[in-house]
Design an enzyme around this catalytic site. Structure first.
Site, PDB file in Angstrom:
ATOM      1  N   LEU A  37       2.692   6.825   1.932  1.00 33.86           N
ATOM      2  CA  LEU A  37       3.875   7.350   1.248  1.00 33.86           C
ATOM      3  C   LEU A  37       3.501   8.481   0.304  1.00 33.86           C
ATOM      4  O   LEU A  37       4.234   9.452   0.141  1.00 33.86           O
ATOM      5  CB  LEU A  37       4.560   6.232   0.439  1.00 33.86           C
ATOM      6  CG  LEU A  37       4.928   4.951   1.180  1.00 33.86           C
ATOM      7  CD1 LEU A  37       5.484   3.927   0.201  1.00 33.86           C
ATOM      8  CD2 LEU A  37       5.937   5.233   2.286  1.00 33.86           C
ATOM      9  N   SER A  38       2.341   8.354  -0.327  1.00 34.18           N
ATOM     10  CA  SER A  38       1.924   9.268  -1.387  1.00 34.18           C
ATOM     11  C   SER A  38       1.627  10.672  -0.866  1.00 34.18           C
ATOM     12  O   SER A  38       1.119  10.837   0.239  1.00 34.18           O
ATOM     13  CB  SER A  38       0.669   8.700  -2.059  1.00 34.18           C
ATOM     14  OG  SER A  38       0.141   9.634  -2.971  1.00 34.18           O
ATOM     15  N   PRO A  74       0.806  -1.222   0.000  1.00 39.11           N
ATOM     16  CA  PRO A  74       0.000   0.000   0.000  1.00 39.11           C
ATOM     17  C   PRO A  74       0.841   1.275   0.000  1.00 39.11           C
ATOM     18  O   PRO A  74       1.843   1.379   0.717  1.00 39.11           O
ATOM     19  CB  PRO A  74      -0.817  -0.114   1.298  1.00 39.11           C
ATOM     20  CG  PRO A  74      -0.921  -1.583   1.529  1.00 39.11           C
ATOM     21  CD  PRO A  74       0.394  -2.152   1.077  1.00 39.11           C
ATOM     22  N   CYS A  75       0.386   2.243  -0.788  1.00 38.80           N
ATOM     23  CA  CYS A  75       1.142   3.502  -0.921  1.00 38.80           C
ATOM     24  C   CYS A  75       0.527   4.645  -0.135  1.00 38.80           C
ATOM     25  O   CYS A  75       1.066   5.752  -0.125  1.00 38.80           O
ATOM     26  CB  CYS A  75       1.238   3.895  -2.402  1.00 38.80           C
ATOM     27  SG  CYS A  75      -0.361   4.401  -3.117  1.00 38.80           S
ATOM     28  N   GLN A  76      -0.614   4.412   0.533  1.00 37.95           N
ATOM     29  CA  GLN A  76      -1.347   5.527   1.148  1.00 37.95           C
ATOM     30  C   GLN A  76      -0.518   6.355   2.110  1.00 37.95           C
ATOM     31  O   GLN A  76      -0.711   7.571   2.232  1.00 37.95           O
ATOM     32  CB  GLN A  76      -2.588   5.006   1.887  1.00 37.95           C
ATOM     33  CG  GLN A  76      -3.674   4.472   0.980  1.00 37.95           C
ATOM     34  CD  GLN A  76      -3.595   2.978   0.840  1.00 37.95           C
ATOM     35  OE1 GLN A  76      -2.504   2.405   0.825  1.00 37.95           O
ATOM     36  NE2 GLN A  76      -4.733   2.323   0.726  1.00 37.95           N
TER      37      GLN A  76
END
Length: 294
Positions: free
Chosen positions: A100-101, A96-98
């Site tokens: 990091l983004s 999951p990138c949530q």
């Protein structure tokens, strides 16, 4: 093509056996789609995805029958890495990138922080729990996985893989450099078990715009039939008639204007022309797709 010292020291890795694909954080199986498009000899061996709708979509697309699974509950033995003399194992882990983004709260991916992006370290656990390791690991995530805040953890991850015997190859790659009319930059890492070299594909010229993806006949319910939309189209046509200069490259995101919806110039209110590339959509509630005009 730029050569590295690894191209001289190590042989190129060649897959010569049928592939057993293991997808962690599987989503709808985009990695499997890529192998299918390449004509690879592979089987959907394992797919771990906690989201029920995503898993249902995966099964519908690929003709499989996987059950939703929480990666924190999965044990290393489930990976089922056996008979390596007969099969090559590729494991993907687009975690999951949530966190990091830039579209999220940037809580990071530190081990023990219990963030969604921190689920990366469940992959470490699984690799420690299995005797046999996958031949190839493939990671894809937002560029921020390697920004100033997260680079220390990203290096820790690479060091762990190196200690397991993997050679890691990292590159930032933009979809617009590989034939897709979208300015979508992502970080990729290929990790090969053993002393092998690897080179990422070189960019190719972009010959498409958004218009190439549009259907010729679309239901009226998808059109914006308001006075604001009409004025926006007229303004856009005038803009085109005046031939205002635009950059003719991969970042040619052609923003025509925005709709007044009470939320200002939020991305969900913006409208784009079809003679450019698409931008990367940030997180939203699913009710506001990217709007485009001819």
């Amino acid at each position: 093509m730029q050569m590295t010292i690894f191209d001289v020291l190590y042989p190129k890795y060649i897959i010569s056996k049928p592939i057993r694909l293991i997808e962690l954080f599987a989503g709808i199986g985009s990695q499997a789609m890529a192998l299918r498009e390449l004509g690879a000899d592979f089987e959907h061996y394992r797919a771990i995805e906690i989201d029920k709708p995503a898993m249902a979509a995966y099964n519908a697309i690929h003709g499989t029958a996987f059950k939703p699974a929480d990666i924190t509950k999965v044990k290393g033995k489930y990976l089922g890495i056996t008979e390596k003399e007969k099969y090559s194992y590729i494991m993907t882990y687009s975690f999951p990138c949530q966190d990091l983004s830039p579209a999220g709260k940037r809580k990071g991916m530190a081990k023990g922080a219990k963030t969604r992006s921190g689920l990366l370290w469940e992959v470490e656990r699984l690799l420690n729990e299995t005797t046999e390791l996958p031949d190839i690991l493939l990671m894809e995530n937002v560029p921020d996985v390697a920004n100033r805040k997260n680079i220390s953890q990203f290096h820790d991850w690479q060091d762990f893989l190196a200690a397991k015997g993997y050679k890691n190859y990292v590159r930032m790659m933009n979809a617009a450099d590989y034939g897709v009319a979208q300015n979508r930059n992502r970080c990729f890492m290929a990790s090969l078990l053993g002393d092998f070299s690897y080179s990422f594909p070189e960019p190719i010229a972009l010959g498409k715009t958004i218009a190439d993806y549009l259907e010729e006949k679309v239901s009226e319910k998808y059109y914006i039939n308001t006075e604001a939309a009409r004025l926006l189209v007229e303004k856009y046509k005038e803009k085109q008639a005046n031939k205002q200069a635009r950059k003719a490259n991969k970042t040619n995101i052609n923003e025509a204007g925005h709709l007044e919806k009470g939320t200002g110039k939020h991305q969900s209110n913006k409208v784009y022309g079809t003679d450019g590339t698409a931008r990367t959509l940030t997180a939203h509630d699913g009710t506001d797709p990217m709007r485009i005009i001819l």
